[in-house]
Motif scaffolding. Structure first.
Motif, PDB file in Angstrom:
ATOM      1  N   ALA A   1      -7.078  39.769 -19.404  1.00 10.42           N
ATOM      2  CA  ALA A   1      -7.786  38.569 -18.947  1.00 10.42           C
ATOM      3  C   ALA A   1      -6.776  37.424 -18.874  1.00 10.42           C
ATOM      4  O   ALA A   1      -5.704  37.486 -19.475  1.00 10.42           O
ATOM      5  CB  ALA A   1      -8.914  38.221 -19.915  1.00 10.42           C
ATOM      6  N   VAL A   2      -7.086  36.397 -18.101  1.00  2.88           N
ATOM      7  CA  VAL A   2      -6.270  35.181 -18.089  1.00  2.88           C
ATOM      8  C   VAL A   2      -7.187  34.001 -18.364  1.00  2.88           C
ATOM      9  O   VAL A   2      -8.396  34.064 -18.128  1.00  2.88           O
ATOM     10  CB  VAL A   2      -5.537  34.973 -16.745  1.00  2.88           C
ATOM     11  N   GLU A   3      -6.595  32.919 -18.849  1.00  2.07           N
ATOM     12  CA  GLU A   3      -7.409  31.742 -19.168  1.00  2.07           C
ATOM     13  C   GLU A   3      -7.738  30.929 -17.927  1.00  2.07           C
ATOM     14  O   GLU A   3      -8.793  30.301 -17.847  1.00  2.07           O
ATOM     15  CB  GLU A   3      -6.675  30.885 -20.204  1.00  2.07           C
ATOM     16  N   ALA A   4      -6.813  30.919 -16.956  1.00  5.58           N
ATOM     17  CA  ALA A   4      -7.063  30.170 -15.725  1.00  5.58           C
ATOM     18  C   ALA A   4      -6.124  30.673 -14.637  1.00  5.58           C
ATOM     19  O   ALA A   4      -4.993  31.077 -14.913  1.00  5.58           O
ATOM     20  CB  ALA A   4      -6.843  28.669 -15.946  1.00  5.58           C
ATOM     21  N   GLY A   5      -6.621  30.639 -13.383  1.00  6.80           N
ATOM     22  CA  GLY A   5      -5.809  31.069 -12.250  1.00  6.80           C
ATOM     23  C   GLY A   5      -5.763  32.580 -12.136  1.00  6.80           C
ATOM     24  O   GLY A   5      -6.519  33.306 -12.776  1.00  6.80           O
ATOM     25  N   GLY A   6      -4.868  33.058 -11.248  1.00 14.02           N
ATOM     26  CA  GLY A   6      -4.628  34.483 -11.110  1.00 14.02           C
ATOM     27  C   GLY A   6      -5.615  35.235 -10.237  1.00 14.02           C
ATOM     28  O   GLY A   6      -5.568  36.461 -10.187  1.00 14.02           O
ATOM     29  N   SER A   7      -6.505  34.550  -9.543  1.00  8.32           N
ATOM     30  CA  SER A   7      -7.489  35.241  -8.699  1.00  8.32           C
ATOM     31  C   SER A   7      -6.811  35.981  -7.555  1.00  8.32           C
ATOM     32  O   SER A   7      -5.702  35.638  -7.143  1.00  8.32           O
ATOM     33  CB  SER A   7      -8.495  34.238  -8.122  1.00  8.32           C
ATOM     34  N   THR A   8      -7.489  36.993  -7.030  1.00  5.41           N
ATOM     35  CA  THR A   8      -7.044  37.679  -5.820  1.00  5.41           C
ATOM     36  C   THR A   8      -7.808  37.077  -4.654  1.00  5.41           C
ATOM     37  O   THR A   8      -9.039  37.193  -4.587  1.00  5.41           O
ATOM     38  CB  THR A   8      -7.320  39.192  -5.914  1.00  5.41           C
ATOM     39  N   ALA A   9      -7.096  36.408  -3.761  1.00  2.44           N
ATOM     40  CA  ALA A   9      -7.731  35.668  -2.661  1.00  2.44           C
ATOM     41  C   ALA A   9      -7.550  36.421  -1.348  1.00  2.44           C
ATOM     42  O   ALA A   9      -6.423  36.752  -0.968  1.00  2.44           O
ATOM     43  CB  ALA A   9      -7.128  34.266  -2.554  1.00  2.44           C
ATOM     44  N   PHE A  10      -8.654  36.711  -0.671  1.00  2.73           N
ATOM     45  CA  PHE A  10      -8.613  37.305   0.656  1.00  2.73           C
ATOM     46  C   PHE A  10      -8.672  36.156   1.661  1.00  2.73           C
ATOM     47  O   PHE A  10      -9.706  35.497   1.815  1.00  2.73           O
ATOM     48  CB  PHE A  10      -9.760  38.295   0.836  1.00  2.73           C
ATOM     49  N   ILE A  11      -7.562  35.924   2.316  1.00  8.52           N
ATOM     50  CA  ILE A  11      -7.351  34.675   3.046  1.00  8.52           C
ATOM     51  C   ILE A  11      -8.305  34.524   4.229  1.00  8.52           C
ATOM     52  O   ILE A  11      -9.070  33.561   4.311  1.00  8.52           O
ATOM     53  CB  ILE A  11      -5.890  34.588   3.529  1.00  8.52           C
ATOM     54  N   TYR A  12      -8.270  35.476   5.162  1.00  9.26           N
ATOM     55  CA  TYR A  12      -9.086  35.343   6.367  1.00  9.26           C
ATOM     56  C   TYR A  12     -10.561  35.544   6.063  1.00  9.26           C
ATOM     57  O   TYR A  12     -11.425  34.972   6.733  1.00  9.26           O
ATOM     58  CB  TYR A  12      -8.623  36.331   7.437  1.00  9.26           C
ATOM     59  N   ALA A  13     -10.869  36.362   5.064  1.00 11.79           N
ATOM     60  CA  ALA A  13     -12.273  36.573   4.687  1.00 11.79           C
ATOM     61  C   ALA A  13     -12.825  35.391   3.905  1.00 11.79           C
ATOM     62  O   ALA A  13     -14.035  35.271   3.721  1.00 11.79           O
ATOM     63  CB  ALA A  13     -12.413  37.857   3.869  1.00 11.79           C
ATOM     64  N   ASN A  14     -11.936  34.524   3.418  1.00  6.61           N
ATOM     65  CA  ASN A  14     -12.330  33.277   2.766  1.00  6.61           C
ATOM     66  C   ASN A  14     -13.140  33.489   1.483  1.00  6.61           C
ATOM     67  O   ASN A  14     -14.160  32.859   1.252  1.00  6.61           O
ATOM     68  CB  ASN A  14     -13.111  32.379   3.734  1.00  6.61           C
ATOM     69  N   PHE A  15     -12.701  34.431   0.648  1.00  6.02           N
ATOM     70  CA  PHE A  15     -13.302  34.565  -0.678  1.00  6.02           C
ATOM     71  C   PHE A  15     -12.225  35.035  -1.647  1.00  6.02           C
ATOM     72  O   PHE A  15     -11.179  35.536  -1.242  1.00  6.02           O
ATOM     73  CB  PHE A  15     -14.508  35.515  -0.678  1.00  6.02           C
ATOM     74  N   SER A  16     -12.476  34.842  -2.923  1.00  9.27           N
ATOM     75  CA  SER A  16     -11.515  35.281  -3.937  1.00  9.27           C
ATOM     76  C   SER A  16     -12.261  35.969  -5.072  1.00  9.27           C
ATOM     77  O   SER A  16     -13.451  35.735  -5.285  1.00  9.27           O
ATOM     78  CB  SER A  16     -10.703  34.096  -4.477  1.00  9.27           C
ATOM     79  N   VAL A  17     -11.531  36.829  -5.776  1.00  2.82           N
ATOM     80  CA  VAL A  17     -12.101  37.574  -6.895  1.00  2.82           C
ATOM     81  C   VAL A  17     -11.326  37.178  -8.152  1.00  2.82           C
ATOM     82  O   VAL A  17     -10.116  37.383  -8.218  1.00  2.82           O
ATOM     83  CB  VAL A  17     -11.994  39.094  -6.670  1.00  2.82           C
TER      84      VAL A  17
ATOM     85  N   GLY B   1      -4.261  48.955  11.059  1.00  2.00           N
ATOM     86  CA  GLY B   1      -4.346  48.067   9.912  1.00  2.00           C
ATOM     87  C   GLY B   1      -5.491  47.084  10.048  1.00  2.00           C
ATOM     88  O   GLY B   1      -5.788  46.605  11.145  1.00  2.00           O
ATOM     89  N   ASP B   2      -6.150  46.796   8.943  1.00  2.00           N
ATOM     90  CA  ASP B   2      -7.266  45.836   8.933  1.00  2.00           C
ATOM     91  C   ASP B   2      -6.700  44.451   8.642  1.00  2.00           C
ATOM     92  O   ASP B   2      -6.301  44.148   7.515  1.00  2.00           O
ATOM     93  CB  ASP B   2      -8.283  46.244   7.865  1.00  2.00           C
ATOM     94  N   GLY B   3      -6.663  43.613   9.666  1.00  2.00           N
ATOM     95  CA  GLY B   3      -6.096  42.268   9.513  1.00  2.00           C
ATOM     96  C   GLY B   3      -6.861  41.408   8.536  1.00  2.00           C
ATOM     97  O   GLY B   3      -6.316  40.442   7.997  1.00  2.00           O
ATOM     98  N   ASP B   4      -8.125  41.750   8.266  1.00  4.31           N
ATOM     99  CA  ASP B   4      -8.923  40.955   7.333  1.00  4.31           C
ATOM    100  C   ASP B   4      -8.528  41.180   5.879  1.00  4.31           C
ATOM    101  O   ASP B   4      -9.031  40.498   4.988  1.00  4.31           O
ATOM    102  CB  ASP B   4     -10.418  41.275   7.501  1.00  4.31           C
ATOM    103  N   THR B   5      -7.640  42.157   5.627  1.00  3.83           N
ATOM    104  CA  THR B   5      -7.250  42.429   4.232  1.00  3.83           C
ATOM    105  C   THR B   5      -6.068  41.583   3.782  1.00  3.83           C
ATOM    106  O   THR B   5      -5.528  41.820   2.697  1.00  3.83           O
ATOM    107  CB  THR B   5      -6.899  43.914   4.032  1.00  3.83           C
ATOM    108  N   LEU B   6      -5.642  40.616   4.576  1.00  2.12           N
ATOM    109  CA  LEU B   6      -4.575  39.718   4.126  1.00  2.12           C
ATOM    110  C   LEU B   6      -5.017  39.072   2.815  1.00  2.12           C
ATOM    111  O   LEU B   6      -6.079  38.452   2.743  1.00  2.12           O
ATOM    112  CB  LEU B   6      -4.314  38.632   5.171  1.00  2.12           C
TER     113      LEU B   6
END
Length: 489
Positions: free
Chosen positions: A414-430, A449-454
């Motif tokens: 776990a992390v205390e803050a930051g470190g999310s995985t952001a999907f840029i073109y899909a505009n969401f982060s995990v 290749g799926d360009g949405d996986t950036l």
């Protein structure tokens, strides 16, 4: 250092007793040098005892022991590259999370008008010397946007404590003023460069180089030009590259998912028709439809995560990226990684079986890569990238098993803050969810290749982020993920 202080304290206690004895003898009104014994004692002290005090063999031995101990540990201590990397990490956090240099220096992780991103249990502030060294790293690469912000903070703090000196300080108010003035000059603010240089001369009026710079700045202002001309700067590395705005991690947002897509997001227990999952189904959360991204909660146990981290720890090396036909280190990926074969430990083998069950894919060699364990420390990040190869010349094709069809990334900590995985073109982060596994398809069913996986690994603001990546290739999956009737799919 603890041993050195202990030995030196013992020596100084004996020295203090010697001093008290000498002081008592010299201040005793009845101690007359008429007494031959006292006269002898005094002569001996002045001849041999004082040199023993000044040129103490014990003090020399203690110092030599300290140097020897440092020599044994020196390879394990941070080097210049580590210090520079830590400074760049602070600037990266400053940019990505819109934090101010002043706020960071005061131990505050907060954007203006927003709640704090992180509240540490113990607030830590940076010293003037700390701020100077962050600014100096930016200055040395011609990054005057950052050098001005951090050197301003250094100057402000040095002014408050001018005249005092701390053991850990390697710089001074004069150093900070000197570098800040030149940063403003290179940024085109000549009047402020002149003001700071004049302040420098109040502390060091005989400095000829700064005096010549003052004359140069005055002449440029009289000419009414911002031209940068020639300047007098000892140790300058030549004209820096053009200034650039602060780095931003996320690109332009994509449209939000359509309402019918949102309806398909949810949680479920999944067996994937696998006997392996019948008694304990996978806890699946759909977090994205296009691209397809699923988060499997409680994918591994705490004990398994610690085992994997322990196995990888001794082998961690600075991470590399595919660049053309070779692999190399890059500033856009700051982390350390190691590779684990499935034969490294039963835990790794069991993890491969679990991944195969959840994804329905074939992980037997050479259809999948070894497990990559990655550690993102201070400001660790990975800028936007694709996991699949964009060229047939990529090193990824050396396995001769095609491109990377899918990625599964397991959060080992776990992390205390930051470190999310952001999907840029899909505009969401995990966000980082300890012991969970994030899965997505890199290729469409037609093999493109799926360009949405950036996606990007956002910088770790606080904590220590560990992940394990498993990349699965397209060969061997022909009947497990067959093509669609639609060639565009």
């Amino acid at each position: 250092l603890r041993s050195y202080l202990r030995d030196e304290s013992s020596r100084l206690r004996r020295l203090h007793r010697f001093y008290e004895k000498v002081q008592a003898l010299h201040q005793d009104p009845e101690a007359s040098v008429d007494n031959p014994l006292l006269a002898f004692s005094l002569i001996k002290r002045l001849h041999s005892d004082w040199p023993n005090v000044i040129y103490s063999e014990e003090a020399t031995r203690n110092t030599q022991a300290l140097h020897a101990a440092l020599g044994e540990l020196e390879q394990e201590l941070p080097g210049a590259e580590d210090l520079e990397g830590a400074a760049r990490a602070l600037m990266r956090l400053q940019d990505v999370y819109a934090l101010s240099a002043k706020g960071l220096a005061n131990g505050v992780f907060q954007r203006a008008g927003h709640p704090p991103l992180y509240r540490p249990g113990r607030r830590v502030s940076l010293s003037a010397d700390d701020c100077f060294h962050v600014g100096k790293v930016a200055y040395d690469t011609g990054d005057y946007y950052h050098s001005i912000a951090w050197l301003e903070e250094a100057v402000s703090l040095f002014r408050l404590s001018y005249g005092s000196w701390n053991l850990e300080d390697r710089s001074s108010l004069e150093d900070a003023l000197d570098h800040l003035a030149f940063s403003y000059f290179m940024a085109g603010n000549i009047s402020h460069a002149l003001s700071l240089s004049r302040e420098f001369l109040r502390y060091d009026p005989r400095n000829q180089r700064v005096s010549r710079n003052v004359a140069k700045y005055k002449k440029l202002l009289e000419m009414g030009t911002g031209a940068r001309g020639r300047w007098d700067w000892q140790g300058c590395h030549g004209p820096p590259p053009p200034l650039s705005p602060p780095h931003a991690l996320l690109g332009p947002p994509s449209p939000q998912p359509a309402p019918e897509q949102l309806l398909r997001l949810g949680c479920s227990y999944e067996t994937n028709s696998s006997p392996y999952l019948l008694l304990q189904p996978a806890k699946k959360e759909m977090v994205g439809i296009r691209p397809y991204v699923a988060l499997y909660h409680d994918f591994i146990t705490d004990a398994e995560a610690e085992t994997i981290k322990g196995l990888a720890g001794p082998w961690l090396q600075r991470s590399v990226v595919a660049s053309g036909e070779k692999q190399q280190k890059a500033e856009y990926r700051i982390s350390k990684s190691a590779w684990l074969k499935d034969t490294a430990d039963p835990v790794v083998r069991a993890l491969d079986q679990r991944i195969a069950a959840v994804t329905g894919l074939d992980l037997r060699p050479p259809y999948a890569e070894y497990l990559q364990v990655v550690n993102y420390g201070l400001g660790g990040h990975y800028e936007p990238h694709f996991d699949h190869a964009m060229s047939m010349k990529s090193p990824l094709y050396r396995m001769k098993s095609g491109n990377r069809i899918a990625t599964i990334m397991i959060y080992l900590s776990a992390v205390e803050a930051g470190g999310s995985t952001a999907f840029i073109y899909a505009n969401f982060s995990v966000p980082v969810v300890k012991n969970a596994a994030l899965f997505w398809w890199n290729l469409r069913r037609n093999g493109n290749g799926d360009g949405d996986t950036l996606h990007a690994g956002c910088p770790v603001l606080a904590g220590d982020k560990w992940v394990a990546n498993k990349w699965i290739h397209e060969h061997g999956q022909e009947f497990r993920r067959p093509c669609s009737a639609d060639p565009q799919d």
